[in-house]
Design a protein around this motif. Structure first.
Motif, PDB file in Angstrom:
ATOM      1  N   LEU A   1       0.825  -1.199   0.000  1.00  0.00           N
ATOM      2  CA  LEU A   1       0.000   0.000   0.000  1.00  0.00           C
ATOM      3  C   LEU A   1       0.858   1.247   0.000  1.00  0.00           C
ATOM      4  N   MET A   2       0.181   2.365  -0.238  1.00  0.00           N
ATOM      5  CA  MET A   2       0.820   3.663  -0.298  1.00  0.00           C
ATOM      6  C   MET A   2      -0.154   4.692   0.270  1.00  0.00           C
ATOM      7  N   LEU A   3       0.399   5.754   0.847  1.00  0.00           N
ATOM      8  CA  LEU A   3      -0.410   6.817   1.426  1.00  0.00           C
ATOM      9  C   LEU A   3      -0.181   8.106   0.659  1.00  0.00           C
ATOM     10  N   ALA A   4      -1.243   8.890   0.531  1.00  0.00           N
ATOM     11  CA  ALA A   4      -1.160  10.203  -0.121  1.00  0.00           C
ATOM     12  C   ALA A   4      -1.528  11.270   0.896  1.00  0.00           C
TER      13      ALA A   4
ATOM     14  N   ARG B   1       6.357   4.587  10.697  1.00  0.00           N
ATOM     15  CA  ARG B   1       6.105   3.608  11.754  1.00  0.00           C
ATOM     16  C   ARG B   1       5.704   2.250  11.185  1.00  0.00           C
ATOM     17  N   ASN B   2       4.949   2.277  10.095  1.00  0.00           N
ATOM     18  CA  ASN B   2       4.444   1.033   9.509  1.00  0.00           C
ATOM     19  C   ASN B   2       5.223   0.587   8.281  1.00  0.00           C
ATOM     20  N   GLY B   3       6.254   1.336   7.914  1.00  0.00           N
ATOM     21  CA  GLY B   3       7.027   0.976   6.737  1.00  0.00           C
ATOM     22  C   GLY B   3       6.254   1.124   5.443  1.00  0.00           C
ATOM     23  N   VAL B   4       5.470   2.205   5.331  1.00  0.00           N
ATOM     24  CA  VAL B   4       4.622   2.442   4.163  1.00  0.00           C
ATOM     25  C   VAL B   4       5.076   3.733   3.482  1.00  0.00           C
ATOM     26  N   PRO B   5       5.285   3.739   2.157  1.00  0.00           N
ATOM     27  CA  PRO B   5       5.686   4.978   1.472  1.00  0.00           C
ATOM     28  C   PRO B   5       4.547   5.994   1.471  1.00  0.00           C
ATOM     29  N   VAL B   6       4.937   7.265   1.544  1.00  0.00           N
ATOM     30  CA  VAL B   6       3.973   8.372   1.577  1.00  0.00           C
ATOM     31  C   VAL B   6       4.328   9.349   0.471  1.00  0.00           C
ATOM     32  N   VAL B   7       3.354   9.699  -0.355  1.00  0.00           N
ATOM     33  CA  VAL B   7       3.535  10.717  -1.394  1.00  0.00           C
ATOM     34  C   VAL B   7       3.040  12.047  -0.853  1.00  0.00           C
ATOM     35  N   ALA B   8       3.894  13.052  -0.853  1.00  0.00           N
ATOM     36  CA  ALA B   8       3.538  14.358  -0.295  1.00  0.00           C
ATOM     37  C   ALA B   8       4.191  15.451  -1.109  1.00  0.00           C
ATOM     38  N   GLN B   9       3.560  16.624  -1.080  1.00  0.00           N
ATOM     39  CA  GLN B   9       4.108  17.796  -1.758  1.00  0.00           C
ATOM     40  C   GLN B   9       4.322  18.967  -0.806  1.00  0.00           C
ATOM     41  N   GLY B  10       4.027  18.785   0.460  1.00  0.00           N
ATOM     42  CA  GLY B  10       4.264  19.857   1.413  1.00  0.00           C
ATOM     43  C   GLY B  10       3.012  20.646   1.724  1.00  0.00           C
ATOM     44  N   GLN B  11       3.228  21.663   2.570  1.00  0.00           N
ATOM     45  CA  GLN B  11       2.122  22.491   3.052  1.00  0.00           C
ATOM     46  C   GLN B  11       1.547  23.337   1.922  1.00  0.00           C
ATOM     47  N   ASN B  12       0.205  23.485   1.922  1.00  0.00           N
ATOM     48  CA  ASN B  12      -0.546  24.345   0.996  1.00  0.00           C
ATOM     49  C   ASN B  12      -0.465  23.898  -0.464  1.00  0.00           C
ATOM     50  N   ALA B  13      -0.054  22.678  -0.696  1.00  0.00           N
ATOM     51  CA  ALA B  13      -0.058  22.166  -2.071  1.00  0.00           C
ATOM     52  C   ALA B  13      -1.488  21.841  -2.492  1.00  0.00           C
ATOM     53  N   ASP B  14      -1.703  21.666  -3.770  1.00  0.00           N
ATOM     54  CA  ASP B  14      -3.029  21.322  -4.287  1.00  0.00           C
ATOM     55  C   ASP B  14      -3.314  19.863  -3.962  1.00  0.00           C
ATOM     56  N   ALA B  15      -4.389  19.619  -3.213  1.00  0.00           N
ATOM     57  CA  ALA B  15      -4.707  18.260  -2.770  1.00  0.00           C
ATOM     58  C   ALA B  15      -5.007  17.350  -3.951  1.00  0.00           C
TER      59      ALA B  15
ATOM     60  N   ARG C   1       4.340   1.282  -9.299  1.00  0.00           N
ATOM     61  CA  ARG C   1       4.971   0.340  -8.380  1.00  0.00           C
ATOM     62  C   ARG C   1       4.159  -0.931  -8.185  1.00  0.00           C
ATOM     63  N   GLY C   2       2.986  -1.009  -8.766  1.00  0.00           N
ATOM     64  CA  GLY C   2       2.149  -2.176  -8.584  1.00  0.00           C
ATOM     65  C   GLY C   2       1.549  -2.278  -7.193  1.00  0.00           C
ATOM     66  N   THR C   3       1.271  -1.129  -6.583  1.00  0.00           N
ATOM     67  CA  THR C   3       0.698  -1.105  -5.234  1.00  0.00           C
ATOM     68  C   THR C   3      -0.746  -1.588  -5.262  1.00  0.00           C
ATOM     69  N   GLN C   4      -1.128  -2.333  -4.253  1.00  0.00           N
ATOM     70  CA  GLN C   4      -2.486  -2.869  -4.213  1.00  0.00           C
ATOM     71  C   GLN C   4      -3.496  -1.881  -3.651  1.00  0.00           C
ATOM     72  N   VAL C   5      -3.118  -1.102  -2.632  1.00  0.00           N
ATOM     73  CA  VAL C   5      -4.046  -0.182  -1.967  1.00  0.00           C
ATOM     74  C   VAL C   5      -3.402   1.192  -1.886  1.00  0.00           C
ATOM     75  N   LEU C   6      -4.164   2.226  -2.231  1.00  0.00           N
ATOM     76  CA  LEU C   6      -3.752   3.618  -2.072  1.00  0.00           C
ATOM     77  C   LEU C   6      -4.786   4.311  -1.195  1.00  0.00           C
ATOM     78  N   ILE C   7      -4.324   4.843  -0.056  1.00  0.00           N
ATOM     79  CA  ILE C   7      -5.203   5.578   0.855  1.00  0.00           C
ATOM     80  C   ILE C   7      -4.859   7.055   0.747  1.00  0.00           C
ATOM     81  N   ALA C   8      -5.841   7.859   0.342  1.00  0.00           N
ATOM     82  CA  ALA C   8      -5.625   9.290   0.148  1.00  0.00           C
ATOM     83  C   ALA C   8      -6.295  10.073   1.264  1.00  0.00           C
TER      84      ALA C   8
END
Length: 419
Positions: free
Chosen positions: A244-247, A266-280, A294-301
Protein backbone atom coordinates in the motif's frame (compact mmCIF):
# COMPACT_ATOMS: atom_id res chain seq x y z
CA UNK A 1 18.08 20.39 86.54
CA UNK A 2 14.49 20.51 85.31
CA UNK A 3 14.34 24.22 86.01
CA UNK A 4 17.06 24.76 83.43
CA UNK A 5 15.08 23.11 80.62
CA UNK A 6 11.77 24.75 81.46
CA UNK A 7 11.06 28.10 79.89
CA UNK A 8 11.74 30.89 82.34
CA UNK A 9 9.63 33.98 82.68
CA UNK A 10 11.21 37.11 81.30
CA UNK A 11 13.02 39.04 83.98
CA UNK A 12 13.15 42.74 84.45
CA UNK A 13 16.55 44.42 84.79
CA UNK A 14 15.89 44.85 88.53
CA UNK A 15 15.22 41.13 89.00
CA UNK A 16 18.30 40.26 86.99
CA UNK A 17 20.45 42.49 89.18
CA UNK A 18 19.07 40.85 92.35
CA UNK A 19 19.84 37.36 91.23
CA UNK A 20 23.44 38.28 90.44
CA UNK A 21 26.11 35.67 90.38
CA UNK A 22 24.19 33.17 92.51
CA UNK A 23 21.89 32.35 89.60
CA UNK A 24 24.83 32.04 87.25
CA UNK A 25 26.50 29.62 89.66
CA UNK A 26 23.40 27.51 89.90
CA UNK A 27 23.14 27.35 86.11
CA UNK A 28 26.73 26.18 85.88
CA UNK A 29 26.11 23.50 88.47
CA UNK A 30 23.05 22.26 86.63
CA UNK A 31 24.98 22.11 83.37
CA UNK A 32 27.78 20.22 85.04
CA UNK A 33 25.36 17.71 86.53
CA UNK A 34 23.57 17.18 83.23
CA UNK A 35 26.74 16.84 81.17
CA UNK A 36 29.44 15.35 83.39
CA UNK A 37 31.76 14.59 80.47
CA UNK A 38 31.73 18.10 79.09
CA UNK A 39 34.36 19.33 81.54
CA UNK A 40 36.70 16.35 81.34
CA UNK A 41 38.84 18.05 78.74
CA UNK A 42 41.53 20.41 79.99
CA UNK A 43 41.91 23.70 78.19
CA UNK A 44 45.27 25.30 77.68
CA UNK A 45 46.16 27.88 80.24
CA UNK A 46 46.01 30.71 77.73
CA UNK A 47 42.55 29.61 76.62
CA UNK A 48 40.91 29.26 80.05
CA UNK A 49 37.46 30.82 80.32
CA UNK A 50 36.42 32.75 83.39
CA UNK A 51 32.75 33.08 84.11
CA UNK A 52 29.72 31.74 82.30
CA UNK A 53 29.35 31.61 78.55
CA UNK A 54 26.40 33.83 77.71
CA UNK A 55 26.59 34.23 73.96
CA UNK A 56 28.02 32.41 70.95
CA UNK A 57 30.37 35.31 70.37
CA UNK A 58 32.11 34.55 73.66
CA UNK A 59 32.81 30.95 72.76
CA UNK A 60 36.25 29.88 71.51
CA UNK A 61 35.13 28.28 68.26
CA UNK A 62 38.43 26.54 67.65
CA UNK A 63 38.46 24.79 71.03
CA UNK A 64 38.39 21.01 70.45
CA UNK A 65 36.29 20.25 73.51
CA UNK A 66 33.44 22.59 72.48
CA UNK A 67 32.99 21.44 68.90
CA UNK A 68 29.71 19.72 68.14
CA UNK A 69 31.32 16.52 66.97
CA UNK A 70 33.21 16.10 70.26
CA UNK A 71 30.06 16.14 72.45
CA UNK A 72 28.00 13.06 73.15
CA UNK A 73 24.28 13.31 72.28
CA UNK A 74 21.89 14.05 75.13
CA UNK A 75 19.85 10.92 76.01
CA UNK A 76 16.23 11.02 74.96
CA UNK A 77 15.11 10.18 78.50
CA UNK A 78 16.82 13.29 79.86
CA UNK A 79 15.14 15.58 77.34
CA UNK A 80 11.75 13.91 77.87
CA UNK A 81 12.02 14.30 81.64
CA UNK A 82 12.89 17.96 81.27
CA UNK A 83 9.95 18.63 78.97
CA UNK A 84 7.47 16.39 80.87
CA UNK A 85 6.69 14.30 77.75
CA UNK A 86 7.04 10.68 76.74
CA UNK A 87 10.45 9.74 75.35
CA UNK A 88 10.63 9.50 71.58
CA UNK A 89 11.24 5.96 70.39
CA UNK A 90 14.06 5.54 67.96
CA UNK A 91 12.88 4.44 64.53
CA UNK A 92 14.00 0.93 63.62
CA UNK A 93 16.60 0.60 60.96
CA UNK A 94 15.03 0.96 57.54
CA UNK A 95 15.09 -1.85 55.01
CA UNK A 96 17.00 -1.23 51.79
CA UNK A 97 15.00 0.75 49.22
CA UNK A 98 13.28 -1.34 46.59
CA UNK A 99 12.04 0.44 43.49
CA UNK A 100 8.29 -0.06 42.96
CA UNK A 101 7.15 -2.09 39.99
CA UNK A 102 5.79 -0.06 37.07
CA UNK A 103 2.01 0.34 37.12
CA UNK A 104 0.08 -1.77 34.61
CA UNK A 105 -1.16 0.08 31.52
CA UNK A 106 -4.48 1.83 31.91
CA UNK A 107 -7.54 0.97 29.85
CA UNK A 108 -6.85 3.85 27.48
CA UNK A 109 -3.27 2.69 26.88
CA UNK A 110 -3.77 -1.07 26.57
CA UNK A 111 -5.55 -2.46 23.53
CA UNK A 112 -9.11 -3.61 24.05
CA UNK A 113 -9.67 -7.31 24.62
CA UNK A 114 -10.73 -9.33 21.57
CA UNK A 115 -14.34 -10.28 21.03
CA UNK A 116 -17.37 -8.88 22.81
CA UNK A 117 -15.51 -8.35 26.08
CA UNK A 118 -13.42 -5.59 24.52
CA UNK A 119 -16.52 -3.81 23.22
CA UNK A 120 -18.18 -4.01 26.65
CA UNK A 121 -15.06 -2.72 28.37
CA UNK A 122 -14.78 0.37 26.17
CA UNK A 123 -18.45 1.23 25.63
CA UNK A 124 -19.78 0.70 29.15
CA UNK A 125 -19.14 4.36 29.99
CA UNK A 126 -21.18 5.66 27.05
CA UNK A 127 -24.34 7.69 27.62
CA UNK A 128 -26.40 4.90 26.06
CA UNK A 129 -25.17 2.26 28.51
CA UNK A 130 -25.43 4.56 31.52
CA UNK A 131 -28.95 5.67 30.59
CA UNK A 132 -30.22 2.08 30.61
CA UNK A 133 -28.26 0.98 33.68
CA UNK A 134 -30.82 0.28 36.39
CA UNK A 135 -33.78 1.35 34.26
CA UNK A 136 -35.50 -2.02 34.26
CA UNK A 137 -34.82 -2.58 37.96
CA UNK A 138 -36.46 0.75 38.76
CA UNK A 139 -39.48 -0.07 36.55
CA UNK A 140 -40.04 -3.83 36.69
CA UNK A 141 -43.70 -3.51 35.67
CA UNK A 142 -44.85 -3.49 32.07
CA UNK A 143 -46.63 -0.15 31.75
CA UNK A 144 -46.47 3.16 29.94
CA UNK A 145 -44.06 4.57 32.52
CA UNK A 146 -41.46 1.99 31.53
CA UNK A 147 -41.89 2.84 27.85
CA UNK A 148 -41.56 6.56 28.65
CA UNK A 149 -38.29 5.90 30.46
CA UNK A 150 -37.00 3.87 27.52
CA UNK A 151 -37.98 6.64 25.11
CA UNK A 152 -36.14 9.26 27.19
CA UNK A 153 -33.03 7.07 27.38
CA UNK A 154 -32.98 6.52 23.60
CA UNK A 155 -33.36 10.21 22.81
CA UNK A 156 -30.70 11.15 25.37
CA UNK A 157 -28.31 8.68 23.72
CA UNK A 158 -28.76 10.37 20.30
CA UNK A 159 -30.74 7.59 18.66
CA UNK A 160 -32.88 10.34 17.15
CA UNK A 161 -36.56 11.24 17.25
CA UNK A 162 -37.56 9.27 14.16
CA UNK A 163 -35.79 6.04 15.10
CA UNK A 164 -36.88 6.33 18.74
CA UNK A 165 -40.53 6.84 17.82
CA UNK A 166 -40.43 3.82 15.55
CA UNK A 167 -38.92 1.64 18.28
CA UNK A 168 -41.29 2.77 21.03
CA UNK A 169 -44.45 2.40 18.94
CA UNK A 170 -43.45 -1.13 17.98
CA UNK A 171 -42.84 -2.05 21.62
CA UNK A 172 -46.11 -0.45 22.71
CA UNK A 173 -48.19 -2.44 20.22
CA UNK A 174 -46.52 -5.69 21.22
CA UNK A 175 -46.94 -4.92 24.92
CA UNK A 176 -50.68 -4.27 24.48
CA UNK A 177 -50.91 -7.53 22.56
CA UNK A 178 -49.42 -9.21 25.65
CA UNK A 179 -46.38 -10.55 23.82
CA UNK A 180 -44.12 -9.79 26.82
CA UNK A 181 -44.35 -11.78 30.01
CA UNK A 182 -42.19 -9.38 32.01
CA UNK A 183 -39.71 -6.49 31.66
CA UNK A 184 -36.92 -8.88 30.76
CA UNK A 185 -38.86 -10.03 27.70
CA UNK A 186 -39.34 -6.41 26.67
CA UNK A 187 -35.59 -5.83 27.03
CA UNK A 188 -34.90 -8.78 24.75
CA UNK A 189 -37.32 -7.36 22.18
CA UNK A 190 -35.61 -3.95 22.33
CA UNK A 191 -32.22 -5.57 21.79
CA UNK A 192 -33.57 -7.48 18.80
CA UNK A 193 -35.02 -4.30 17.25
CA UNK A 194 -31.75 -2.40 17.69
CA UNK A 195 -29.80 -5.28 16.21
CA UNK A 196 -32.17 -5.41 13.23
CA UNK A 197 -31.31 -1.75 12.51
CA UNK A 198 -27.58 -2.41 12.41
CA UNK A 199 -27.30 -5.80 10.73
CA UNK A 200 -27.87 -4.46 7.18
CA UNK A 201 -25.06 -1.87 7.52
CA UNK A 202 -22.50 -4.09 9.26
CA UNK A 203 -20.52 -4.78 6.09
CA UNK A 204 -16.71 -5.10 6.29
CA UNK A 205 -14.57 -3.38 3.67
CA UNK A 206 -13.71 -5.70 0.78
CA UNK A 207 -10.54 -4.87 -1.18
CA UNK A 208 -11.03 -5.43 -4.89
CA UNK A 209 -7.81 -7.09 -5.99
CA UNK A 210 -8.69 -6.45 -9.64
CA UNK A 211 -8.30 -2.70 -9.11
CA UNK A 212 -4.68 -1.68 -9.46
CA UNK A 213 -4.55 0.07 -7.13
CA UNK A 214 -7.66 0.05 -4.94
CA UNK A 215 -8.11 3.76 -4.15
CA UNK A 216 -9.58 4.64 -0.76
CA UNK A 217 -10.46 8.32 -0.25
CA UNK A 218 -11.07 9.51 3.31
CA UNK A 219 -13.28 12.55 4.02
CA UNK A 220 -14.82 14.21 7.06
CA UNK A 221 -15.07 17.41 9.07
CA UNK A 222 -12.25 18.86 11.13
CA UNK A 223 -10.99 16.92 14.12
CA UNK A 224 -12.79 13.61 13.61
CA UNK A 225 -9.52 11.64 13.34
CA UNK A 226 -9.07 11.06 9.59
CA UNK A 227 -5.27 11.02 9.61
CA UNK A 228 -5.13 8.79 12.68
CA UNK A 229 -7.67 6.44 11.11
CA UNK A 230 -5.53 6.23 7.97
CA UNK A 231 -2.51 5.31 10.11
CA UNK A 232 -4.48 2.55 11.82
CA UNK A 233 -5.78 1.27 8.48
CA UNK A 234 -2.23 1.27 7.14
CA UNK A 235 -1.12 -0.99 9.98
CA UNK A 236 -4.09 -3.30 9.39
CA UNK A 237 -3.39 -3.63 5.66
CA UNK A 238 0.32 -4.01 6.31
CA UNK A 239 -0.38 -6.89 8.70
CA UNK A 240 -2.46 -8.47 5.92
CA UNK A 241 0.60 -8.26 3.64
CA UNK A 242 -1.07 -5.84 1.25
CA UNK A 243 1.32 -3.50 -0.62
CA UNK A 244 0.00 0.00 0.00
CA UNK A 245 0.82 3.66 -0.30
CA UNK A 246 -0.41 6.82 1.43
CA UNK A 247 -1.16 10.20 -0.12
CA UNK A 248 -0.78 13.22 2.18
CA UNK A 249 -3.69 15.22 0.79
CA UNK A 250 -4.35 17.20 3.97
CA UNK A 251 -2.20 20.10 2.85
CA UNK A 252 -4.12 22.74 4.81
CA UNK A 253 -3.72 21.77 8.46
CA UNK A 254 -0.33 22.51 9.98
CA UNK A 255 1.83 19.39 10.50
CA UNK A 256 -0.79 17.11 8.91
CA UNK A 257 1.68 15.99 6.24
CA UNK A 258 4.33 15.31 8.86
CA UNK A 259 1.80 13.37 10.93
CA UNK A 260 0.94 11.07 8.03
CA UNK A 261 4.63 10.64 7.19
CA UNK A 262 5.23 9.59 10.80
CA UNK A 263 2.52 6.94 10.47
CA UNK A 264 4.14 5.80 7.21
CA UNK A 265 7.56 5.52 8.83
CA UNK A 266 6.11 3.61 11.75
CA UNK A 267 4.44 1.03 9.51
CA UNK A 268 7.03 0.98 6.74
CA UNK A 269 4.62 2.44 4.16
CA UNK A 270 5.69 4.98 1.47
CA UNK A 271 3.97 8.37 1.58
CA UNK A 272 3.54 10.72 -1.39
CA UNK A 273 3.54 14.36 -0.29
CA UNK A 274 4.11 17.80 -1.76
CA UNK A 275 4.26 19.86 1.41
CA UNK A 276 2.12 22.49 3.05
CA UNK A 277 -0.55 24.34 1.00
CA UNK A 278 -0.06 22.17 -2.07
CA UNK A 279 -3.03 21.32 -4.29
CA UNK A 280 -4.71 18.26 -2.77
CA UNK A 281 -5.95 17.06 -6.16
CA UNK A 282 -2.40 17.21 -7.52
CA UNK A 283 -1.13 15.16 -4.58
CA UNK A 284 -3.79 12.49 -5.19
CA UNK A 285 -2.98 12.44 -8.92
CA UNK A 286 0.78 11.99 -8.33
CA UNK A 287 0.15 9.32 -5.70
CA UNK A 288 -2.09 7.34 -8.06
CA UNK A 289 0.55 7.50 -10.79
CA UNK A 290 3.25 6.31 -8.37
CA UNK A 291 1.03 3.51 -7.02
CA UNK A 292 0.28 2.24 -10.52
CA UNK A 293 3.96 2.33 -11.46
CA UNK A 294 4.97 0.34 -8.38
CA UNK A 295 2.15 -2.18 -8.58
CA UNK A 296 0.70 -1.10 -5.23
CA UNK A 297 -2.49 -2.87 -4.21
CA UNK A 298 -4.05 -0.18 -1.97
CA UNK A 299 -3.75 3.62 -2.07
CA UNK A 300 -5.20 5.58 0.85
CA UNK A 301 -5.62 9.29 0.15
CA UNK A 302 -6.03 11.78 2.97
CA UNK A 303 -7.99 15.03 2.59
CA UNK A 304 -8.22 18.19 4.65
CA UNK A 305 -11.01 18.45 7.19
CA UNK A 306 -13.78 20.82 6.22
CA UNK A 307 -17.15 21.82 7.58
CA UNK A 308 -20.09 20.48 5.64
CA UNK A 309 -21.54 24.00 5.51
CA UNK A 310 -18.57 25.40 3.54
CA UNK A 311 -19.74 24.93 -0.04
CA UNK A 312 -16.48 26.08 -1.62
CA UNK A 313 -14.43 23.56 0.31
CA UNK A 314 -16.98 20.83 -0.35
CA UNK A 315 -16.62 21.53 -4.07
CA UNK A 316 -12.87 20.84 -3.77
CA UNK A 317 -13.65 17.27 -2.79
CA UNK A 318 -15.49 16.86 -6.07
CA UNK A 319 -12.41 18.21 -7.84
CA UNK A 320 -10.17 15.59 -6.18
CA UNK A 321 -12.51 12.86 -7.30
CA UNK A 322 -12.63 14.13 -10.90
CA UNK A 323 -8.83 14.44 -11.11
CA UNK A 324 -8.36 10.88 -9.87
CA UNK A 325 -10.86 9.61 -12.43
CA UNK A 326 -8.69 10.98 -15.26
CA UNK A 327 -6.30 8.12 -14.53
CA UNK A 328 -8.84 5.54 -13.35
CA UNK A 329 -12.50 5.93 -14.23
CA UNK A 330 -13.51 3.63 -11.38
CA UNK A 331 -11.58 5.50 -8.71
CA UNK A 332 -12.03 6.15 -5.90
CA UNK A 333 -13.26 2.66 -5.23
CA UNK A 334 -14.18 3.51 -1.64
CA UNK A 335 -15.08 6.92 -0.19
CA UNK A 336 -14.70 6.42 3.53
CA UNK A 337 -16.19 9.11 5.73
CA UNK A 338 -14.89 9.37 9.29
CA UNK A 339 -17.50 10.47 11.85
CA UNK A 340 -16.85 11.46 15.44
CA UNK A 341 -19.06 9.35 17.74
CA UNK A 342 -19.47 12.29 20.13
CA UNK A 343 -20.94 14.55 17.44
CA UNK A 344 -24.57 13.57 18.00
CA UNK A 345 -27.37 14.36 15.58
CA UNK A 346 -25.15 16.81 13.71
CA UNK A 347 -23.51 13.75 12.15
CA UNK A 348 -26.65 13.29 10.05
CA UNK A 349 -26.22 16.71 8.44
CA UNK A 350 -22.52 16.06 7.87
CA UNK A 351 -23.12 12.76 6.13
CA UNK A 352 -25.91 14.22 4.02
CA UNK A 353 -23.65 16.97 2.61
CA UNK A 354 -20.57 14.80 2.08
CA UNK A 355 -22.63 12.11 0.43
CA UNK A 356 -24.05 14.68 -2.00
CA UNK A 357 -20.54 15.98 -2.80
CA UNK A 358 -18.52 12.78 -3.31
CA UNK A 359 -20.84 9.82 -2.82
CA UNK A 360 -19.87 8.23 0.51
CA UNK A 361 -19.68 4.43 0.30
CA UNK A 362 -18.55 3.55 3.83
CA UNK A 363 -18.36 4.95 7.37
CA UNK A 364 -15.88 4.86 10.20
CA UNK A 365 -17.31 5.91 13.58
CA UNK A 366 -14.50 6.97 15.91
CA UNK A 367 -14.17 7.92 19.60
CA UNK A 368 -16.93 5.60 20.74
CA UNK A 369 -15.02 4.92 23.94
CA UNK A 370 -15.31 7.38 26.80
CA UNK A 371 -18.17 9.86 26.78
CA UNK A 372 -19.62 9.09 23.35
CA UNK A 373 -23.38 8.60 23.32
CA UNK A 374 -23.27 5.82 20.73
CA UNK A 375 -26.88 6.11 19.67
CA UNK A 376 -26.02 8.13 16.58
CA UNK A 377 -24.92 4.88 14.93
CA UNK A 378 -28.55 3.71 14.90
CA UNK A 379 -29.73 7.02 13.47
CA UNK A 380 -27.13 6.87 10.69
CA UNK A 381 -28.01 3.28 9.85
CA UNK A 382 -31.75 3.95 9.71
CA UNK A 383 -31.62 7.15 7.66
CA UNK A 384 -28.87 6.38 5.14
CA UNK A 385 -28.20 2.66 5.13
CA UNK A 386 -24.54 3.29 4.23
CA UNK A 387 -22.26 0.43 5.37
CA UNK A 388 -20.38 1.00 8.60
CA UNK A 389 -16.93 -0.45 7.96
CA UNK A 390 -15.04 0.23 11.18
CA UNK A 391 -15.54 1.53 14.72
CA UNK A 392 -12.91 3.18 16.87
CA UNK A 393 -13.10 2.01 20.49
CA UNK A 394 -9.66 3.11 21.67
CA UNK A 395 -6.43 4.89 20.85
CA UNK A 396 -4.29 1.91 19.85
CA UNK A 397 -4.16 0.76 16.21
CA UNK A 398 -5.68 -2.54 17.34
CA UNK A 399 -8.70 -0.64 18.68
CA UNK A 400 -9.94 0.20 15.19
CA UNK A 401 -12.34 -2.73 14.90
CA UNK A 402 -14.35 -4.09 12.00
CA UNK A 403 -17.87 -3.04 12.93
CA UNK A 404 -19.71 -5.88 14.68
CA UNK A 405 -23.43 -5.18 15.15
CA UNK A 406 -23.96 -7.87 17.79
CA UNK A 407 -20.94 -6.82 19.85
CA UNK A 408 -21.97 -3.17 19.60
CA UNK A 409 -25.54 -3.78 20.80
CA UNK A 410 -24.34 -6.17 23.50
CA UNK A 411 -21.94 -3.53 24.82
CA UNK A 412 -24.59 -0.79 24.94
CA UNK A 413 -27.47 -2.95 26.17
CA UNK A 414 -26.29 -6.19 27.84
CA UNK A 415 -28.72 -9.08 28.25
CA UNK A 416 -28.23 -9.07 32.03
CA UNK A 417 -29.39 -5.47 32.35
CA UNK A 418 -32.86 -6.38 33.52
CA UNK A 419 -31.74 -9.07 35.97
Amino acid sequence: MLSFFRRKKPQTPTDAAKSGSSEQDSRIEELAAAFPDAGSHDLPADRAIDGPIDSPADRPTDSPDLRAESLEPVPAEVIAAALDVEPVQQAPSQAPYVAPEPAPPTASEAPAAPGKSGWRERLRGSTFARSFNGLFSRHPRLDDDLLDEIETALITADVGITATTQLIESLRKRMKAREFADARALLAALRADLLAMLRPVAQPLQIDTEAKPFVLLTVGVNGVGKTTTIGKLAKRFKDENRPLMLAAGDTFRAAAVAQLQAWGDRNGVPVVAQGQNADAASVAFDALQAARARGTQVLIADTAGRLHTQQGLMAELGKIKRVIQKLDAGAPHEVLMVIDGTTGQNALSQLRQFHAAVGVTGLVVTKLDGTAKGGVVFALAREFGIPIRYAGIGERPEDLRVFDAEAFVDALLPESLGA
